[in-house]
Design an enzyme around this catalytic site. Structure first.
Site, PDB file in Angstrom:
ATOM      1  N   CYS A 147      -2.702   8.770   3.401  1.00  0.00           N
ATOM      2  CA  CYS A 147      -2.465   8.200   2.064  1.00  0.00           C
ATOM      3  C   CYS A 147      -3.681   8.429   1.169  1.00  0.00           C
ATOM      4  CB  CYS A 147      -2.184   6.717   2.200  1.00  0.00           C
ATOM      5  SG  CYS A 147      -3.434   5.864   3.146  1.00  0.00           S
ATOM      6  N   GLU A 164       0.891  -1.168   0.000  1.00  0.00           N
ATOM      7  CA  GLU A 164       0.000   0.000   0.000  1.00  0.00           C
ATOM      8  C   GLU A 164       0.915   1.200   0.000  1.00  0.00           C
ATOM      9  OE1 GLU A 164      -3.167  -0.412  -0.186  1.00  0.00           O
ATOM     10  OE2 GLU A 164      -3.104  -2.562   0.135  1.00  0.00           O
TER      11      GLU A 164
HETATM   12  P1  NAP Z   1       8.535   4.988   4.278  1.00  0.00           P
HETATM   13  O1  NAP Z   1       9.672   5.873   4.578  1.00  0.00           O
HETATM   14  O2  NAP Z   1       8.510   4.327   2.973  1.00  0.00           O
HETATM   15  O3  NAP Z   1       8.523   3.913   5.443  1.00  0.00           O
HETATM   16  C1  NAP Z   1       7.515   2.957   5.525  1.00  0.00           C
HETATM   17  C2  NAP Z   1       7.930   1.847   6.438  1.00  0.00           C
HETATM   18  O4  NAP Z   1       8.996   1.122   5.831  1.00  0.00           O
HETATM   19  C3  NAP Z   1       8.472   2.322   7.780  1.00  0.00           C
HETATM   20  O5  NAP Z   1       8.064   1.436   8.780  1.00  0.00           O
HETATM   21  C4  NAP Z   1       9.967   2.254   7.595  1.00  0.00           C
HETATM   22  O6  NAP Z   1      10.651   2.096   8.803  1.00  0.00           O
HETATM   23  C5  NAP Z   1      10.057   1.000   6.761  1.00  0.00           C
HETATM   24  N1  NAP Z   1      11.306   0.844   6.050  1.00  0.00           N
HETATM   25  C6  NAP Z   1      12.012   1.779   5.400  1.00  0.00           C
HETATM   26  N2  NAP Z   1      13.109   1.228   4.854  1.00  0.00           N
HETATM   27  C7  NAP Z   1      13.085  -0.082   5.170  1.00  0.00           C
HETATM   28  C8  NAP Z   1      13.940  -1.178   4.917  1.00  0.00           C
HETATM   29  N3  NAP Z   1      15.045  -1.046   4.208  1.00  0.00           N
HETATM   30  N4  NAP Z   1      13.607  -2.388   5.410  1.00  0.00           N
HETATM   31  C9  NAP Z   1      12.485  -2.559   6.139  1.00  0.00           C
HETATM   32  N5  NAP Z   1      11.639  -1.547   6.408  1.00  0.00           N
HETATM   33  C10 NAP Z   1      11.934  -0.324   5.940  1.00  0.00           C
HETATM   34  O7  NAP Z   1       7.147   5.721   4.450  1.00  0.00           O
HETATM   35  P2  NAP Z   1       6.690   6.675   5.639  1.00  0.00           P
HETATM   36  O8  NAP Z   1       7.471   7.933   5.543  1.00  0.00           O
HETATM   37  O9  NAP Z   1       6.652   5.959   6.929  1.00  0.00           O
HETATM   38  O10 NAP Z   1       5.177   6.919   5.231  1.00  0.00           O
HETATM   39  C11 NAP Z   1       4.804   7.884   4.303  1.00  0.00           C
HETATM   40  C12 NAP Z   1       4.450   7.254   3.017  1.00  0.00           C
HETATM   41  O11 NAP Z   1       3.565   6.180   3.233  1.00  0.00           O
HETATM   42  C13 NAP Z   1       3.736   8.203   2.088  1.00  0.00           C
HETATM   43  O12 NAP Z   1       4.300   8.086   0.827  1.00  0.00           O
HETATM   44  C14 NAP Z   1       2.296   7.709   2.093  1.00  0.00           C
HETATM   45  O13 NAP Z   1       1.609   7.930   0.902  1.00  0.00           O
HETATM   46  C15 NAP Z   1       2.459   6.263   2.343  1.00  0.00           C
HETATM   47  N6  NAP Z   1       1.302   5.703   2.994  1.00  0.00           N
HETATM   48  C16 NAP Z   1       0.513   4.870   2.301  1.00  0.00           C
HETATM   49  C17 NAP Z   1      -0.589   4.313   2.897  1.00  0.00           C
HETATM   50  C18 NAP Z   1      -1.478   3.355   2.151  1.00  0.00           C
HETATM   51  O14 NAP Z   1      -2.307   2.732   2.791  1.00  0.00           O
HETATM   52  N7  NAP Z   1      -1.330   3.226   0.874  1.00  0.00           N
HETATM   53  C19 NAP Z   1      -0.906   4.622   4.210  1.00  0.00           C
HETATM   54  C20 NAP Z   1      -0.079   5.497   4.891  1.00  0.00           C
HETATM   55  C21 NAP Z   1       1.019   6.017   4.278  1.00  0.00           C
HETATM   56  P3  NAP Z   1      11.498   3.308   9.419  1.00  0.00           P
HETATM   57  O15 NAP Z   1      10.532   4.354   9.778  1.00  0.00           O
HETATM   58  O16 NAP Z   1      12.146   2.693  10.610  1.00  0.00           O
HETATM   59  O17 NAP Z   1      12.457   3.742   8.353  1.00  0.00           O
END
Ligand code: NAP
Length: 682
Positions: A303, A264
């Site tokens: 999102c 997602e």
């Molecule tokens: P993100 O930076 O992509 O991180 C998402 C998750 O992935 C976090 O738990 C992060 O952990 C983890 N992660 C990052 N690198 C990783 C790796 N190498 N291995 C394992 N896990 C890893 O996104 P975010 O900043 O938290 O959220 C914002 C984004 O999420 C926006 O783009 C938004 O559109 C999207 N979003 C989508 C939805 C949906 O339902 N489609 C819902 C909410 C948000 P860390 O924080 O520890 O790096």
């Protein structure tokens, strides 16, 4: 007891192998979004991720699979109640994320309500057993001695849930509910920035002792090498940015072992204003309300927020003017002040990122609101918190605007003018796949054309007008009943969607064999299986005495013209095919006057019902009724009535019994088949 953790900073813990673990390594410092104070420190260094997987697979999986769907559904309900009783504790810590009371309500109570919805659906729509049947029995042989049925059973691995920072509670619970209901243990990894709130909720979940051992583990911090140890019985459910998702999806173990990967990711959701909607109308007001709400709730960190407002070019000025007036009234600041409507972004990192993306958007879009606004904050210091003004832009060129490509994950939206409906549909599609779109119109033809054009690009579409506005859950609210997910950029997966979401954590298997074998395996009587007839009528047996296959084959009843006429008189149904021989003959399906289908159903009950007071308490409906051959005066009918499925209701003194009911004529042709549903005392 869990201590109140809002007052001082803390080192977050992980929950692994049934124990709380605190890394001794120094970790990432997490700051309060409002005042920059240190809230917590996070590190998972030292965790053995292979051990966590083994523990989930070997302890959590078998423990959960021991229970039936209904028993697990009841655990969700109990857990929901437990967390709801403690909700204020979560609200208190949630303020550190910059959330207003409303923002926290979506996250905390919205998340907990997911547990309740899956609990209810699990008990209503799934059997109280270990096998979920997918569709009906398939006829694959001429004489019926070889048959097939699709079934779902839980996968034997672990579900790894990786969540985004914006919904630390909802993000965890909306994934956890279907996973646990399926019977699969989870390892939850919240986004670091707001992991302190997830950690607090997991502490309460563990303390509740409601879930079996091994069902839930938590990683506070990095996942280390966890994803490299996954195999085909495991699943990953990822929420976050498309770039992180794509990186994780390509991990060799995930690709090589065909690990289920649900993604997602970000989404440039649109809202389309129908060309029928005039300024000043109810629908116009609705559009403005939704757009400003979606910009500012959670400070735009949703999102599902509206990033692109696609509006008729003739209405740009009216929309811009009304939006600016509305956004000007927005109160920003410390959410603990009750008059504050929008808090800060979740962190300074997030602030930097949003400002960077906003700067890029401003290169080819005109900034209508938010560019040079001096932030007037209530009870907050602009230099300490991650505050930002809502920013409204307008595309200079509708088809090439960067708003179709750049996600600024904050309170930022762009107005994009369209000429005609075809243009609006194409602009919506330029988002390259979205979680949700909305269409605001009062015209069903416009609604139909726009939805048919846009549906393939969206996971969910809201068609909004004043007749549903009062009860509408709004553009930005994913519901546990409906799918949350979308094609393309949105990740190409689905979550929730009722029982559909549970199936993501189960394997679908087509099982083939003799009807008796399939009856034994599925616990559901298959056509062609043995019927057990003994002297005791099945209605005389209590729920626990009844066995699948218990049957009666009734005596015969001859159908007469008098029956048909009497039923027509009694019911008032005097359709010509029952009453007029010549007219019935002119009908392509009949050779003459036919018996009413509803008469056959009533007559069948007269044949199979045991009239005396006994364990059968009530008939609560029928399923799958089909009339397959006409019945004429002179035909002679009998009924085969067989116990097909039993669903014992946990904590109730009765169970549900489904009876296969087949009406057969003198030539052994089936004239009707259906399931009778009864409640039977234990
Ligand atoms: P993100 O930076 O992509 O991180 C998402 C998750 O992935 C976090 O738990 C992060 O952990 C983890 N992660 C990052 N690198 C990783 C790796 N190498 N291995 C394992 N896990 C890893 O996104 P975010 O900043 O938290 O959220 C914002 C984004 O999420 C926006 O783009 C938004 O559109 C999207 N979003 C989508 C939805 C949906 O339902 N489609 C819902 C909410 C948000 P860390 O924080 O520890 O790096």
């Amino acid at each position: 007891m869990i201590k109140n953790q809002t007052s001082k900073s803390m080192k977050l813990q992980s929950y692994a192998n049934g124990e709380w673990y605190q890394s001794t390594a120094s970790g990432l410092i997490l700051n309060n979004a409002i005042n920059g104070d240190v809230v917590a420190e996070i590190s998972s260094e030292g965790l053995d991720f292979q051990d966590m997987l083994d523990y989930g697979r070997n302890i959590g999986g078998p423990a959960l699979r021991h229970y039936t769907f209904h028993q697990r559904a009841l655990m969700l309900k109990e857990l929901g109640k437990y967390l709801m009783d403690r909700k204020e504790i979560f609200y208190q810590l949630s303020t550190a994320t910059g959330a207003t009371r409303t923002d926290s309500w979506i996250d905390i109570e919205g998340g907990i309500s997911t547990l309740f919805v899956f609990s209810g659906k699990g008990r209503r729509e799934m059997p109280n057993s270990h096998v979920y049947l997918d569709g009906n029995q398939e006829t694959i042989s001429r004489n019926g001695s070889f048959t097939a049925q699709h079934i779902y059973t839980p996968i034997h691995g672990v579900a790894v849930h990786i969540n985004a920072f914006n919904f630390p509670c909802w993000g965890m619970l909306e994934k956890l509910a279907p996973t646990l209901l399926a019977g699969v243990p989870a390892i939850v990894k919240p986004a670091s920035q707001t992991a302190y709130l997830t950690e607090l909720m997991v502490k309460h979940i563990i303390e509740s002792n409601i879930l079996p051992e091994g069902s839930l583990q938590l990683i506070s911090g990095s996942t280390g090498d966890l994803l490299h140890h996954l195999d085909f019985q495991d699943a990953v459910s990822f929420t976050g940015s498309a770039s992180t998702g794509l990186k994780l999806k390509k991990i060799p173990a995930i690709v090589g072992n065909s690990v289920r990967f649900f993604m997602e990711s970000d989404s440039l959701n649109c809202s389309i204003l129908g060309k029928d909607v005039e300024p000043g109308s109810d629908e116009f007001e609705l559009f403005i309300k939704e757009l400003s709400r979606e910009m500012t709730v959670k400070t735009g960190q949703k999102c599902t927020a509206i990033r692109r407002a696609i509006i008729p070019s003739s209405k740009v000025d009216a929309v811009a003017e009304t939006m600016i007036a509305r956004l000007s009234k927005m109160t920003l600041g410390n959410p603990q002040n009750e008059s504050v409507k929008m808090g800060p972004l979740a962190s300074q990192d997030q602030h930097q990122d949003v400002m960077l993306q906003a700067g890029k958007l401003a290169q080819d879009n005109e900034v209508l609101f938010g560019k040079s606004v001096e932030l007037e904050l209530l009870d907050a210091d602009v230099n300490k918190g991650a505050f930002i003004s809502p920013i409204l832009m307008c595309a200079k060129n509708s088809s090439t605007t960067s708003a179709h490509d750049i996600e600024a994950f904050g309170p930022i939206s762009t107005l994009i003018p369209y000429h005609d409906e075809e243009d609006a549909i194409q602009l919506a599609a330029l988002g390259k796949g979205s979680l949700v779109g909305s269409i605001i119109t009062n015209n069903p033809e416009i609604a139909t054309r726009l939805s048919m054009g846009a549906a393939a690009y969206h996971g969910r579409l809201l068609i909004l007008n004043s007749s549903c506005a009062k009860e509408s859950t709004g553009h930005g609210s994913p519901l546990p009943h409906l799918i949350h997910g979308g094609p393309g950029r949105a990740g190409g997966s689905e979550e929730m969607g009722g029982i559909r979401g549970v199936k993501h954590y189960m394997q679908r298997t087509a099982i083939q064999g003799s009807p008796d074998m399939l009856t034994a395996i599925t616990g559901s009587w298959m056509q062609g299986s043995q019927r057990n007839t003994d002297n005791l009528h099945p209605f005389q047996k209590k729920f626990n005495e009844l066995e699948i296959g218990d049957s009666i084959v009734t005596g015969k009843r001859d159908i007469t013209l008098e029956d048909i006429e009497a039923f027509a008189e009694l019911s008032g149904d005097k359709f010509y095919a029952h009453m007029d021989e010549d007219a019935a003959k002119r009908n392509p399906f009949f050779e003459g006057r036919v018996a009413h289908g509803y008469f056959l159903v009533s007559m069948a009950a007269g044949l199979f019902v045991w009239p005396d007071e006994g364990p059968v308490l009530a008939n609560y409906g029928m399923d799958n009724l089909r009339f397959s051959s006409p019945v004429y005066p002179g035909d002679s009918l009998k009924v085969q009535f067989t116990c097909k499925q039993k669903v014992n209701r946990e904590n109730e003194e009765y169970g549900e019994v489904r009876w296969d009911t087949t009406i057969i004529n003198q030539n052994d042709e089936v004239v009707a088949n259906y399931d009778v549903l009864t409640l039977v005392a234990e």
